[in-house]
Design a protein around this motif. Structure first.
Motif, short mmCIF file in Angstrom:
data_model
loop_
_atom_site.label_atom_id
_atom_site.label_comp_id
_atom_site.label_asym_id
_atom_site.label_seq_id
_atom_site.Cartn_x
_atom_site.Cartn_y
_atom_site.Cartn_z
N ILE A 94 1.89 -3.54 8.47
CA ILE A 94 1.90 -4.44 7.31
C ILE A 94 1.23 -5.77 7.68
CG2 ILE A 94 3.32 -5.65 5.62
CD1 ILE A 94 5.43 -3.47 5.98
N ASN A 95 1.57 -6.29 8.85
CA ASN A 95 0.95 -7.54 9.30
C ASN A 95 -0.56 -7.41 9.41
OD1 ASN A 95 3.51 -8.75 9.57
ND2 ASN A 95 3.74 -7.96 11.66
N ARG A 96 -1.04 -6.20 9.69
CA ARG A 96 -2.48 -5.97 9.86
C ARG A 96 -3.15 -5.46 8.57
NH1 ARG A 96 -3.86 -5.48 15.38
NH2 ARG A 96 -2.05 -5.62 16.78
N ALA A 97 -2.38 -5.41 7.47
CA ALA A 97 -2.89 -4.91 6.18
C ALA A 97 -3.50 -3.52 6.34
CB ALA A 97 -3.90 -5.88 5.58
N GLN A 98 -2.81 -2.67 7.12
CA GLN A 98 -3.26 -1.29 7.33
C GLN A 98 -2.50 -0.36 6.40
OE1 GLN A 98 -2.52 -0.82 11.53
NE2 GLN A 98 -4.46 -1.78 12.10
N ASP A 150 -3.99 -8.15 -16.36
CA ASP A 150 -4.27 -9.12 -15.29
C ASP A 150 -2.98 -9.70 -14.72
OD1 ASP A 150 -6.96 -8.71 -15.55
OD2 ASP A 150 -7.34 -10.52 -16.71
N LYS A 151 -2.03 -9.99 -15.60
CA LYS A 151 -0.74 -10.53 -15.16
C LYS A 151 0.03 -9.52 -14.32
CE LYS A 151 3.51 -12.66 -16.96
NZ LYS A 151 4.24 -13.08 -18.19
N GLU A 152 -0.01 -8.25 -14.73
CA GLU A 152 0.69 -7.20 -13.99
C GLU A 152 0.05 -6.98 -12.62
OE1 GLU A 152 3.83 -5.69 -13.67
OE2 GLU A 152 3.54 -5.28 -15.81
N LEU A 153 -1.27 -6.99 -12.57
CA LEU A 153 -1.97 -6.83 -11.29
C LEU A 153 -1.69 -8.01 -10.37
CD1 LEU A 153 -5.42 -5.48 -12.56
CD2 LEU A 153 -3.67 -4.19 -11.30
N ALA A 154 -1.60 -9.21 -10.93
CA ALA A 154 -1.28 -10.39 -10.12
C ALA A 154 0.13 -10.29 -9.56
CB ALA A 154 -1.43 -11.66 -10.96
N SER A 155 1.05 -9.75 -10.35
CA SER A 155 2.42 -9.55 -9.88
C SER A 155 2.47 -8.55 -8.73
CB SER A 155 3.30 -9.08 -11.04
OG SER A 155 4.62 -8.84 -10.61
N LEU A 156 1.73 -7.44 -8.87
CA LEU A 156 1.66 -6.45 -7.80
C LEU A 156 1.07 -7.04 -6.52
CD1 LEU A 156 0.43 -3.24 -9.68
CD2 LEU A 156 2.70 -3.65 -8.72
N ALA A 157 0.08 -7.93 -6.70
CA ALA A 157 -0.62 -8.51 -5.55
C ALA A 157 0.27 -9.42 -4.71
CB ALA A 157 -1.84 -9.29 -6.03
N LYS A 158 1.43 -9.82 -5.24
CA LYS A 158 2.35 -10.66 -4.47
C LYS A 158 3.08 -9.86 -3.40
CE LYS A 158 3.18 -13.86 -8.31
NZ LYS A 158 4.17 -14.37 -9.29
N ASN A 159 3.01 -8.54 -3.50
CA ASN A 159 3.66 -7.69 -2.51
C ASN A 159 2.73 -7.44 -1.33
OD1 ASN A 159 6.27 -6.69 -3.92
ND2 ASN A 159 4.68 -6.44 -5.47
N GLN A 160 3.29 -7.45 -0.14
CA GLN A 160 2.50 -7.15 1.05
C GLN A 160 2.44 -5.65 1.33
OE1 GLN A 160 4.50 -10.86 3.21
NE2 GLN A 160 3.05 -9.85 4.56
N LEU A 161 3.31 -4.90 0.66
CA LEU A 161 3.33 -3.45 0.84
C LEU A 161 3.60 -2.78 -0.51
CD1 LEU A 161 3.50 -0.80 2.53
CD2 LEU A 161 5.93 -1.30 2.86
N LEU A 162 2.78 -1.80 -0.84
CA LEU A 162 3.01 -0.96 -2.01
C LEU A 162 3.11 0.49 -1.55
CD1 LEU A 162 0.51 -2.28 -4.72
CD2 LEU A 162 2.97 -2.69 -4.60
N ALA A 163 4.15 1.17 -1.97
CA ALA A 163 4.28 2.60 -1.71
C ALA A 163 4.01 3.35 -3.00
CB ALA A 163 5.66 2.94 -1.18
N ILE A 164 3.07 4.29 -2.96
CA ILE A 164 2.72 5.10 -4.12
C ILE A 164 3.06 6.54 -3.77
CG2 ILE A 164 0.90 5.78 -5.72
CD1 ILE A 164 -0.57 3.20 -5.01
N ASP A 165 4.11 7.04 -4.38
CA ASP A 165 4.68 8.33 -4.03
C ASP A 165 4.14 9.44 -4.94
OD1 ASP A 165 6.47 9.94 -2.53
OD2 ASP A 165 8.01 9.78 -4.07
N ALA A 185 -8.13 -0.54 -4.82
CA ALA A 185 -9.30 -1.34 -4.43
C ALA A 185 -8.95 -2.81 -4.28
CB ALA A 185 -10.41 -1.16 -5.47
N ASP A 186 -8.11 -3.33 -5.17
CA ASP A 186 -7.73 -4.75 -5.10
C ASP A 186 -6.95 -5.08 -3.83
OD1 ASP A 186 -8.95 -5.20 -7.50
OD2 ASP A 186 -7.10 -5.38 -8.68
N GLY A 187 -6.22 -4.09 -3.31
CA GLY A 187 -5.42 -4.34 -2.12
C GLY A 187 -6.16 -4.15 -0.81
N TYR A 188 -7.39 -3.67 -0.88
CA TYR A 188 -8.15 -3.36 0.34
C TYR A 188 -8.28 -4.59 1.24
CZ TYR A 188 -12.19 -1.96 3.20
OH TYR A 188 -13.05 -1.68 4.24
N GLU A 189 -7.81 -4.44 2.49
CA GLU A 189 -7.85 -5.47 3.53
C GLU A 189 -7.02 -6.71 3.19
OE1 GLU A 189 -12.07 -6.10 4.33
OE2 GLU A 189 -11.96 -4.61 5.95
N LYS A 190 -6.18 -6.62 2.16
CA LYS A 190 -5.30 -7.73 1.79
C LYS A 190 -3.83 -7.39 1.98
CE LYS A 190 -8.52 -9.18 -1.84
NZ LYS A 190 -8.69 -9.24 -3.33
#
Length: 243
Positions: A94-98, A150-165, A185-190
């Protein structure tokens, strides 16, 4: 001499946001015992705030169940040669955005591991969310229909980890696939992604309905990600009451 009551302290505490200068001043005035007491109060307050944050994050993560990796059976998991339990459980990825792709047979622990990693992140004060693929797509589609994507994507972007099951368990239409691609794509390397799936990469085109889009997703995940393969008999089948 007036007596300070517990209620007086509670009222004063509501307005307290201590600065370094105030702490230094009162610490220098105090006796060793008083400084020890003040230190105990400050440590207890910090720990209370940290625990409140952990509980808020766990609630916000929307986990299907509370899981941990304590006692997790790794016998069905095949790790890459340069990776193992230690780095996984440390959450260093997570620290390495992997990213992690948990791929394999149904019932072998993919969802358990993803859930436990999200819970562990929250307990370390790291914002994280858990979604099934269908729930995430549904949420994004609703947000788009209500003109708040845009607001929903911005809310998701506040998370450092997303799990998609459960990627690939249910079909996704073209719009849903584009929305899912946008999140990845928005989370790539972030930030980090954990994706669980029972489909090998060569079949992801059937999920996204477009081989090029699937290739672009895989390219991003592979660049900073690791593939953990799950094999074996379903835990639920093995322990089922219905035989």
């Amino acid at each position: 001499m007036s007596t300070i009551t517990v209620q007086d302290l509670l009222e004063a505490g509501k307005h307290a946001s201590l600065t370094g200068s105030v702490l230094t001043d009162w610490a220098e005035k105090g006796t060793p015992k008083q400084r020890e007491y003040l230190h105990g109060v400050l440590v207890a307050e910090h720990e209370s705030r940290q625990e409140s944050r952990r509980q808020r994050l766990l609630k916000a993560a929307r986990l299907p169940a509370m899981k941990t990796l304590t006692g997790f059976d790794y016998s069905s998991v095949r790790f890459p040669e340069d990776y193992g339990r230690g780095p996984l459980e440390s959450l260093d990825f997570i620290n390495r955005a992997q990213d992690l792709v948990l791929y394999g047979d149904v019932g072998t622990g993919k969802t358990h591991m993803a859930t436990a990693l999200v819970a562990a992140a929250c307990r370390q004060g790291i914002p994280a969310r858990f979604f099934t693929t269908s729930a995430l797509v549904m949420m994004l589609r609703r947000a788009k229909d209500e003109d708040r994507l845009d607001k929903e994507l911005a809310s998701l972007a506040k998370n450092q980890l997303l799990a998609i099951d459960e990627l690939g368990y249910l079909p996704i239409d073209a719009e849903g696939a584009r929305l899912l691609f946008q999140v990845i794509a928005d989370g790539y390397e972030k930030r980090s992604l954990i994706i669980t799936t029972n489909l090998e990469f060569s079949r992801w085109g059937t999920v996204f309905g477009d081989d090029n889009m699937a290739a672009a997703v895989i390219d991003r995940l592979v660049h900073h990600g690791r593939l953990l393969q799950f094999r074996g008999e379903s835990y639920r089948v093995k322990n089922a009451l219905m035989k």
